[in-house]
Design a protein around this motif. Sequence first.
Motif, mmCIF file in Angstrom:
data_model
loop_
_atom_site.group_PDB
_atom_site.id
_atom_site.type_symbol
_atom_site.label_atom_id
_atom_site.label_comp_id
_atom_site.label_asym_id
_atom_site.label_seq_id
_atom_site.Cartn_x
_atom_site.Cartn_y
_atom_site.Cartn_z
ATOM 1 N N UNK A 17 8.403 -6.285 -4.312
ATOM 2 C CA UNK A 17 8.106 -7.084 -3.127
ATOM 3 C C UNK A 17 7.352 -6.322 -2.038
ATOM 4 N N UNK A 18 6.347 -5.582 -2.447
ATOM 5 C CA UNK A 18 5.441 -4.919 -1.516
ATOM 6 C C UNK A 18 4.155 -4.573 -2.258
ATOM 7 N N UNK A 19 3.091 -4.358 -1.502
ATOM 8 C CA UNK A 19 1.738 -4.382 -2.063
ATOM 9 C C UNK A 19 1.487 -3.366 -3.176
ATOM 10 N N UNK A 20 1.685 -2.099 -2.887
ATOM 11 C CA UNK A 20 1.243 -1.057 -3.811
ATOM 12 C C UNK A 20 1.930 -1.128 -5.172
ATOM 13 N N UNK A 21 3.258 -1.121 -5.248
ATOM 14 C CA UNK A 21 3.881 -1.164 -6.574
ATOM 15 C C UNK A 21 3.672 -2.484 -7.296
ATOM 16 N N UNK A 22 3.601 -3.588 -6.553
ATOM 17 C CA UNK A 22 3.358 -4.885 -7.183
ATOM 18 C C UNK A 22 1.999 -4.908 -7.866
ATOM 19 N N UNK A 23 0.978 -4.471 -7.153
ATOM 20 C CA UNK A 23 -0.380 -4.518 -7.679
ATOM 21 C C UNK A 23 -0.601 -3.480 -8.778
ATOM 22 N N UNK A 24 -0.041 -2.289 -8.587
ATOM 23 C CA UNK A 24 -0.182 -1.259 -9.617
ATOM 24 C C UNK A 24 0.456 -1.716 -10.921
ATOM 25 N N UNK A 25 1.619 -2.350 -10.834
ATOM 26 C CA UNK A 25 2.296 -2.822 -12.041
ATOM 27 C C UNK A 25 1.501 -3.928 -12.728
ATOM 28 N N UNK A 69 1.392 7.249 -4.716
ATOM 29 C CA UNK A 69 0.063 7.181 -5.330
ATOM 30 C C UNK A 69 0.243 7.032 -6.850
ATOM 31 N N UNK A 70 -0.155 5.891 -7.374
ATOM 32 C CA UNK A 70 0.044 5.580 -8.798
ATOM 33 C C UNK A 70 -0.983 6.262 -9.696
ATOM 34 N N UNK A 103 -7.570 -5.621 -4.451
ATOM 35 C CA UNK A 103 -6.996 -5.847 -5.774
ATOM 36 C C UNK A 103 -5.837 -4.873 -5.966
ATOM 37 N N UNK A 104 -6.109 -3.587 -5.953
ATOM 38 C CA UNK A 104 -5.047 -2.604 -5.809
ATOM 39 C C UNK A 104 -4.738 -2.463 -4.314
ATOM 40 N N UNK A 105 -3.657 -1.759 -4.010
ATOM 41 C CA UNK A 105 -3.406 -1.362 -2.629
ATOM 42 C C UNK A 105 -4.532 -0.412 -2.241
ATOM 43 N N UNK A 106 -5.264 -0.734 -1.208
ATOM 44 C CA UNK A 106 -6.514 -0.025 -0.934
ATOM 45 C C UNK A 106 -6.318 1.430 -0.523
ATOM 46 N N UNK A 107 -5.093 1.819 -0.185
ATOM 47 C CA UNK A 107 -4.876 3.235 0.134
ATOM 48 C C UNK A 107 -5.100 4.121 -1.083
ATOM 49 N N UNK A 108 -4.894 3.547 -2.288
ATOM 50 C CA UNK A 108 -5.015 4.323 -3.519
ATOM 51 C C UNK A 108 -5.935 3.598 -4.500
ATOM 52 N N UNK A 109 -7.183 3.431 -4.111
ATOM 53 C CA UNK A 109 -8.151 2.757 -4.976
ATOM 54 C C UNK A 109 -8.704 3.739 -6.007
ATOM 55 N N UNK A 121 5.952 10.786 -2.394
ATOM 56 C CA UNK A 121 5.232 9.992 -1.404
ATOM 57 C C UNK A 121 4.152 10.839 -0.754
ATOM 58 N N UNK A 122 3.038 10.176 -0.469
ATOM 59 C CA UNK A 122 1.966 10.859 0.239
ATOM 60 C C UNK A 122 1.015 9.823 0.786
ATOM 61 N N UNK A 123 0.160 10.249 1.695
ATOM 62 C CA UNK A 123 -0.858 9.363 2.213
ATOM 63 C C UNK A 123 -2.097 9.512 1.353
ATOM 64 N N UNK A 124 -2.998 8.547 1.474
ATOM 65 C CA UNK A 124 -4.213 8.582 0.662
ATOM 66 C C UNK A 124 -5.063 9.800 0.955
ATOM 67 N N UNK A 125 -4.915 10.368 2.154
ATOM 68 C CA UNK A 125 -5.768 11.495 2.535
ATOM 69 C C UNK A 125 -5.352 12.791 1.849
#
Length: 469
Positions: A72-80, A98-99, A126-132, A449-453
């Motif tokens: 129920x949140x963007x990154x893991x939902x979209x990555x899966x 970061x997947x 499409x993916x969570x844009x932090x980890x495209x 956990x980490x930020x995209x940077x």
Amino acid sequence: MNRPLRFLGLFLLMSSALNAAEPKKPNVLFIAVDDLNDWVGFLDGNRQTITPNLDRLAARGVKFNRAYCAAPLCNPSRAALMTGVRPFTSGVYTNGNDWRPVISEDLPLTTTFRKAGYHVAGAGKIYHEAFARRSEWDEYLPSPGKDPEPTGDTGVGGIKFAPLDCKDEDLREWKVVNFGIEQLQKKHDKSLFLAVGLFKPHMPWNVPRKYYDLHPLDKIVLPEAPPEDLSDVPPAGIKMANPNGDHKAILESGRWKEAVQAYLAAISFTDGQIGRLLDALDESPERDNTIIVLWGDHGWHLGEKQHWRKFTLWEEATRAPLIWVAPGVTKVGTASDRTVDFMSIYPTLTDLAGIPTPEHVEGQSIRALLANPQAEWSQHAVTTFGLNNHAVRTEGWRYIRYANGDEELYDETADPKEWTNLASRTEYAEKKAKLAALLPTNNAPEVAKQTAARGNRKQREGKTVLGAK
């Protein structure tokens, strides 16, 4: 003509005829909508919503009344959804995981379609844009920029909303949809896989004022949210609800109706952009050779269970729209009450396109339900939020078990709002045990956990990369 040349000519003619007879693989229009719950006309989640374009798309194929996200949140939902790997297999549980270092580039849906000869193009979220990972795509729209910002009031605390005095064209959705329209208008030598990701109704709910005007404030009806609803929810569930956070701030502000109006306005704006995309498809010569799948990445609370946003394992956060239109398979105006989750999207697309489904994919094709929406179906949906927190959803029940052992059980037929937790009642012990047996037994440790940077070096060290050769 001598005999060898004559036979060569016949061979070339026959080869040409055979190639001409081979049907072109269907195109795919893959539409993702961010933070869209069941407040759409075709799901009847809120009678105030205005979604004529989503409704006309649903009328063209099969709508799923019980479709659930993997997280129920963007990154893991979209990555899966995109990779076919569930959160409890990858360890991707939050928006900070970061997947990419743990799921290799040979696993995603995009790669599978590229290997099958498709031109794979995308735009938006499409993916969570932090980890495209743009290398998966043949073509991707560069950043569509930022939306205009409101002047003055911007909402209540973290719940951001304001009407904008601007045109639709000024928002990034317009540019994302323009890219999709251009792709649909192009002549492609290959079959096309086109992914269009719409950001809204993700916050901020800043859209042109005309969409607010569609939903007059004095007509807004609030969601049903009994103040005692959390009285039978265990501590782990209350912690997720966080009633002293956004909900308390909204109540103290007296602006609950304004926030609901803003969310409805953002949905109506997005519906208009989907209409533009559907119009372009209808004008395309590939209209009748295009599979359409539209999905939301998860649901959203607007005060139900004293909670706002996603980030829970209840119905409001886990249920989202799912529509399929598959030429030659789906029938117009049909609906399925079978329980599915979005892990079915990857294998269903490969099934419909005649592409072998990779072995790693943790989902099952629902092609049988597209052809017969009420066919026998024994599968259930699993939603995961963090390590060892899971919800199991069947047609009639929801069972939640948290990492600390806390439990919730809801009879969805008698109690669709999930107001009465039955987990502690002895008469439901057998039902609870049967549902508990459906929980995943292997739960991967969380990816760092980490930020995209930040770099990915630390995540690669000591972590298996799924799919790596």
